[in-house]
Scaffold this active site. Structure first.
Site, PDB file in Angstrom:
ATOM      1  N   CYS A  18      68.449  -2.530  60.361  1.00  0.00           N
ATOM      2  CA  CYS A  18      69.140  -3.219  61.451  1.00  0.00           C
ATOM      3  C   CYS A  18      69.040  -2.429  62.749  1.00  0.00           C
ATOM      4  CB  CYS A  18      70.610  -3.384  61.107  1.00  0.00           C
ATOM      5  SG  CYS A  18      70.877  -4.202  59.545  1.00  0.00           S
ATOM      6  N   ARG A  65      61.368  -1.831  63.249  1.00  0.00           N
ATOM      7  CA  ARG A  65      62.211  -1.254  62.198  1.00  0.00           C
ATOM      8  C   ARG A  65      62.328  -2.166  60.983  1.00  0.00           C
ATOM      9  NH1 ARG A  65      66.322   2.460  64.460  1.00  0.00           N
ATOM     10  NH2 ARG A  65      67.723   1.693  62.866  1.00  0.00           N
ATOM     11  N   TRP A 100      68.641  -6.607  58.858  1.00  0.00           N
ATOM     12  CA  TRP A 100      67.897  -6.490  57.601  1.00  0.00           C
ATOM     13  C   TRP A 100      68.945  -6.670  56.509  1.00  0.00           C
ATOM     14  CZ3 TRP A 100      67.631  -3.093  53.343  1.00  0.00           C
ATOM     15  CH2 TRP A 100      66.432  -3.133  52.619  1.00  0.00           C
ATOM     16  N   ASN A 142      75.619  -1.865  62.293  1.00  0.00           N
ATOM     17  CA  ASN A 142      74.633  -1.279  61.371  1.00  0.00           C
ATOM     18  C   ASN A 142      75.393  -0.434  60.364  1.00  0.00           C
ATOM     19  OD1 ASN A 142      72.627  -2.304  62.934  1.00  0.00           O
ATOM     20  ND2 ASN A 142      71.778  -0.332  63.577  1.00  0.00           N
ATOM     21  N   GLY A 143      74.912  -0.423  59.123  1.00  0.00           N
ATOM     22  CA  GLY A 143      75.565   0.406  58.113  1.00  0.00           C
ATOM     23  C   GLY A 143      76.162  -0.464  57.024  1.00  0.00           C
ATOM     24  N   GLU A 149      50.388   8.878  47.238  1.00  0.00           N
ATOM     25  CA  GLU A 149      50.589   8.308  48.571  1.00  0.00           C
ATOM     26  C   GLU A 149      49.652   7.118  48.806  1.00  0.00           C
ATOM     27  OE1 GLU A 149      52.745   8.229  50.697  1.00  0.00           O
ATOM     28  OE2 GLU A 149      51.774   7.602  52.550  1.00  0.00           O
ATOM     29  N   LYS A 176      50.884   3.321  49.728  1.00  0.00           N
ATOM     30  CA  LYS A 176      50.388   2.592  50.910  1.00  0.00           C
ATOM     31  C   LYS A 176      49.854   1.219  50.524  1.00  0.00           C
ATOM     32  CE  LYS A 176      51.791   4.244  53.331  1.00  0.00           C
ATOM     33  NZ  LYS A 176      52.595   5.333  53.693  1.00  0.00           N
ATOM     34  N   GLU A 229      52.714  -1.225  49.491  1.00  0.00           N
ATOM     35  CA  GLU A 229      53.644  -1.720  50.505  1.00  0.00           C
ATOM     36  C   GLU A 229      53.007  -2.664  51.508  1.00  0.00           C
ATOM     37  OE1 GLU A 229      53.934   2.481  52.901  1.00  0.00           O
ATOM     38  OE2 GLU A 229      55.448   0.996  53.321  1.00  0.00           O
ATOM     39  N   HIS A 245      47.396   8.520  27.677  1.00  0.00           N
ATOM     40  CA  HIS A 245      48.610   8.598  26.858  1.00  0.00           C
ATOM     41  C   HIS A 245      49.438   7.319  26.961  1.00  0.00           C
ATOM     42  CE1 HIS A 245      47.800  12.721  25.775  1.00  0.00           C
ATOM     43  NE2 HIS A 245      47.528  12.965  27.043  1.00  0.00           N
ATOM     44  N   LYS A 285      61.552   0.129  58.607  1.00  0.00           N
ATOM     45  CA  LYS A 285      60.952   1.398  59.016  1.00  0.00           C
ATOM     46  C   LYS A 285      61.899   2.559  58.743  1.00  0.00           C
ATOM     47  CE  LYS A 285      57.864   4.013  60.980  1.00  0.00           C
ATOM     48  NZ  LYS A 285      56.744   4.388  60.086  1.00  0.00           N
TER      49      LYS A 285
HETATM   50  O1  M6R Z   1      61.948   8.178  58.054  1.00  0.00           O
HETATM   51  P1  M6R Z   1      61.678   8.811  56.719  1.00  0.00           P
HETATM   52  O2  M6R Z   1      60.430   9.622  56.704  1.00  0.00           O
HETATM   53  O3  M6R Z   1      62.841   9.580  56.193  1.00  0.00           O
HETATM   54  O4  M6R Z   1      61.454   7.590  55.734  1.00  0.00           O
HETATM   55  C1  M6R Z   1      61.326   7.785  54.363  1.00  0.00           C
HETATM   56  C2  M6R Z   1      60.657   6.606  53.727  1.00  0.00           C
HETATM   57  O5  M6R Z   1      61.442   5.455  53.867  1.00  0.00           O
HETATM   58  C3  M6R Z   1      59.288   6.341  54.343  1.00  0.00           C
HETATM   59  O6  M6R Z   1      58.488   7.471  54.249  1.00  0.00           O
HETATM   60  C4  M6R Z   1      58.589   5.164  53.663  1.00  0.00           C
HETATM   61  O7  M6R Z   1      58.318   5.468  52.339  1.00  0.00           O
HETATM   62  C5  M6R Z   1      57.319   4.868  54.429  1.00  0.00           C
HETATM   63  N1  M6R Z   1      57.595   4.127  55.626  1.00  0.00           N
HETATM   64  C6  M6R Z   1      56.329   4.148  53.598  1.00  0.00           C
HETATM   65  O8  M6R Z   1      55.137   4.007  54.291  1.00  0.00           O
END
Ligand code: M6R
Length: 589
Positions: free
Chosen positions: A2, A27, A71, A95-96, A462, A466, A469, A485, A584
């Site tokens: 949010c 975001r 969000w 927010n929160g 990683e 990627k 997502e 295994h 984000k």
């Molecule tokens: O802002 P941060 O680095 O703390 O965010 C942590 C994760 O939410 C963030 O790395 C997320 O996994 C990535 N946006 C994925 O690409």
């Protein structure tokens, strides 16, 4: 997640709010809204979907207003759950998460009040309205209501009958900014950054009252307080996508400069200032989420190898519940791009309580983590707009490898110069031109595996995150030796496998896994500096990246994986900049 904006000043509020909300779109959100105050009356405009759905309101009158991108957490993403939420004379954006919302709502219902949304935020509007009715003082009303809330909140509140916006912050970021045109509130500097404005970051428990041309800050007892001003420059990131079709692609291209700037920052003071702590460090704990967690794993491989310091990497969301053992002389490194990730903040706070020195590795210099940490090693990736972290991951690796190298040097374990990495990243980008051609095999896949051993495994994790997502393809990053295994049962001709092999000492072993998946019909894609491996008959296609020390190789090997995810997203018709369901910055636990 949010986003909040607020404005009160000489200009018409609607275009200012809509401009601010557009800057917060990155975001992640699923509905948006604004409320305008004109001649003492409130107008609410809310829509499911994009901020552009509100554009018709640009000409609406009113010099004060609040806006929000939501969000969904409590209640579906729909118009009635969008913010601003209104009850009686009060209208707010939040927010929160209000943890005791259910109990407070029961009390409101018992008084005969009715609710028009399923949100926890509407409960706050009810409480403030009740308090505001007592004396017509909005600041005091917000404070009295806030005392009944548990959880996290950043609030911006309007009320009929006043010409002011009142803000409150508890464990959710909020800034107010003052410029010639008026006063602004936002949950993210990005929304208010402009040359000539000065921002003030609220601390937990703070309140702000914005009136024409003035922002006053108060502590939890409503005693006026001064917070250090942060001069704002025009936001460079809003320069847009430049020549690139998407922010994600642009940000991958920016990896070399993110790495260069971060290494330079680490050299000039970032780490030298921490010599005393680093000399005493016997254990390293890393707390982080998602991509940042993967950078922590890469750091473990590097630091244990070159500095011989034991490193434990914790998912920040698990840290608190793991009852972590934090021995004396443990350095806790909290890694976060945004510096606002709720779980990472909570883990860093707990580490501090346990007596650990907390080093924040953070991209946003004025974020909550930057202020909570005992010291900050800044990653200098610049603002990252795409939800998928790319350049910020490489910048985190740069900062963490610089830390590992410094620890190694202080322990007399040799020197590890990193200065060649920006050029090597650039070379890697040039070597990746054929990655787009891999995509048809991935777009049609049932599932994708990314395999590696040692540090390569962390790059594989990683790469897998990627791809998942941004292209919504199921997949896993896996230890190459572990496949047989159990998981090998999933592999067939519709299961492309990406093998990352950057350590000569482990190459034969990982190639064994390649043989195994090939024998089950899987197409194999290789990321490696070893050209000869690419000639194996099992390899469908490959990218040859530059050589570097194997423990640092994720810095390079992740680049083709980032590009693979990007191109696959395009091939399946997904928007790589705005993956569904994701935000984000994850500011709730
Ligand atoms: O802002 P941060 O680095 O703390 O965010 C942590 C994760 O939410 C963030 O790395 C997320 O996994 C990535 N946006 C994925 O690409």
């Amino acid at each position: 997640m949010c986003g909040i904006v607020g404005y009160l000043g000489r200009e018409r509020a609607a275009p200012v709010l809509l401009g601010g909300l557009q800057k917060l779109e990155y975001r992640g959100y699923d509905s948006a809204g604004i409320a305008l105050m004109h001649d003492g009356a409130l107008t609410l405009i809310r829509r499911r979907g994009r901020v552009s759905e509100l554009q018709f309101a640009e000409g609406f009158l009113g010099n004060a207003g609040i806006g929000h991108t939501r969000w969904a957490t409590h209640g579906a993403p729909c118009e009635r759950n969008a913010h601003p939420q209104r009850f009686g004379k009060v209208c707010l954006v939040h927010n929160g998460i209000i943890e005791n919302a259910a109990r407070l709502k029961e009390q409101c219902l018992a008084r005969g009040e009715t609710f028009s949304s399923e949100t926890d935020s509407e409960v706050v509007a009810h409480l403030i309205d009740g308090e505001y009715a007592k004396d017509g003082d909005l600041l005091k009303a917000v404070r009295r209501a806030a005392r009944r809330l548990t959880g996290s909140y950043a609030l911006a509140v309007l009320a009929e009958g006043t010409e002011e916006i009142v803000c409150a912050r508890m464990r959710s970021p909020l800034v107010v900014a003052v410029g010639q045109e008026g006063v602004f509130a936002a949950s993210d500097m990005t929304a208010v950054a402009a040359a000539g404005r000065t921002a003030y970051v609220l601390e937990d428990g703070d309140f702000a009252r914005m009136t024409c041309g003035k922002a006053e800050l108060f502590d939890a007892s409503l005693v006026p307080v001064a917070r250090a001003p942060v001069p704002l420059a025009a936001e460079r990131s809003s320069d847009g996508k430049g020549a690139y079709p998407h922010f994600m692609r642009k940000e991958i291209a920016e990896v070399p400069q993110a790495v260069r700037a971060t290494l330079k920052g680490a050299r000039i003071g970032g780490l030298l200032a921490q010599n005393k702590v680093l000399c005493q460090t016997k254990y390293l704990h890393i707390v982080a989420c998602g991509t940042a967690y993967h950078s922590g794993l890469c750091m473990k491989a590097a630091c244990e190898r070159i500095a011989r310091i034991p490193v434990q990497v914790f998912l920040a969301s698990e840290y608190r519940y793991a009852e972590p053992i934090v021995p004396a002389d443990t350095l806790t490194v909290a890694v976060s791009q945004s510096g606002e990730t709720a779980d990472t903040l909570a883990a860093a706070e707990l580490a501090k309580e346990k007596g650990s020195f907390v080093l924040g590795v953070v991209n946003a210099p004025h974020s909550s983590l930057a202020r909570l940490a005992d010291a900050v090693l800044q990653t200098r990736a610049g603002t990252e707009i795409a939800v998928a972290a790319t350049k910020s991951f490489n910048a985190q690796l740069a900062a963490l490898y610089a830390l590992a190298a410094r620890l190694a040097k202080l322990r007399g374990k040799g020197t590890y110069p990193l200065g060649a990495f920006p050029a090597l990243c650039k070379e890697t980008l040039s070597a990746c031109e054929n990655v787009a051609a891999w995509v048809p095999r991935f777009a049609a896949a049932r599932c994708v595996f990314f395999l590696g051993r040692g540090a390569d495994r962390y790059a594989a994790l990683e790469g897998s995150l990627k791809l998942k997502e941004v292209s919504y393809l199921p997949g896993e990053g896996y230890a190459a030796g572990e496949l047989k295994h159990g998981t090998l049962a999933l592999v067939d001709e519709r299961t492309p496998v990406v093998a990352v092999i950057c350590d000569e000492a482990l190459a034969d072993k990982t190639m064994n896994a390649v043989h195994e998946v090939y024998a089950r019909g899987a197409p194999v894609f290789l990321v490696t500096p070893f050209r000869e491996l690419c000639r194996a008959r099992e390899v469908t296609a490959s990218v040859v990246i530059p050589h570097c020390m194997p423990v640092f190789a994720p810095m390079l090997s992740v680049i083709p994986l980032q590009l693979l995810a990007y191109h696959t997203a395009l091939a399946v018709g997904a928007d790589p900049d705005k993956p569904r369901n994701l935000a984000k910055s994850v500011t709730v636990e």
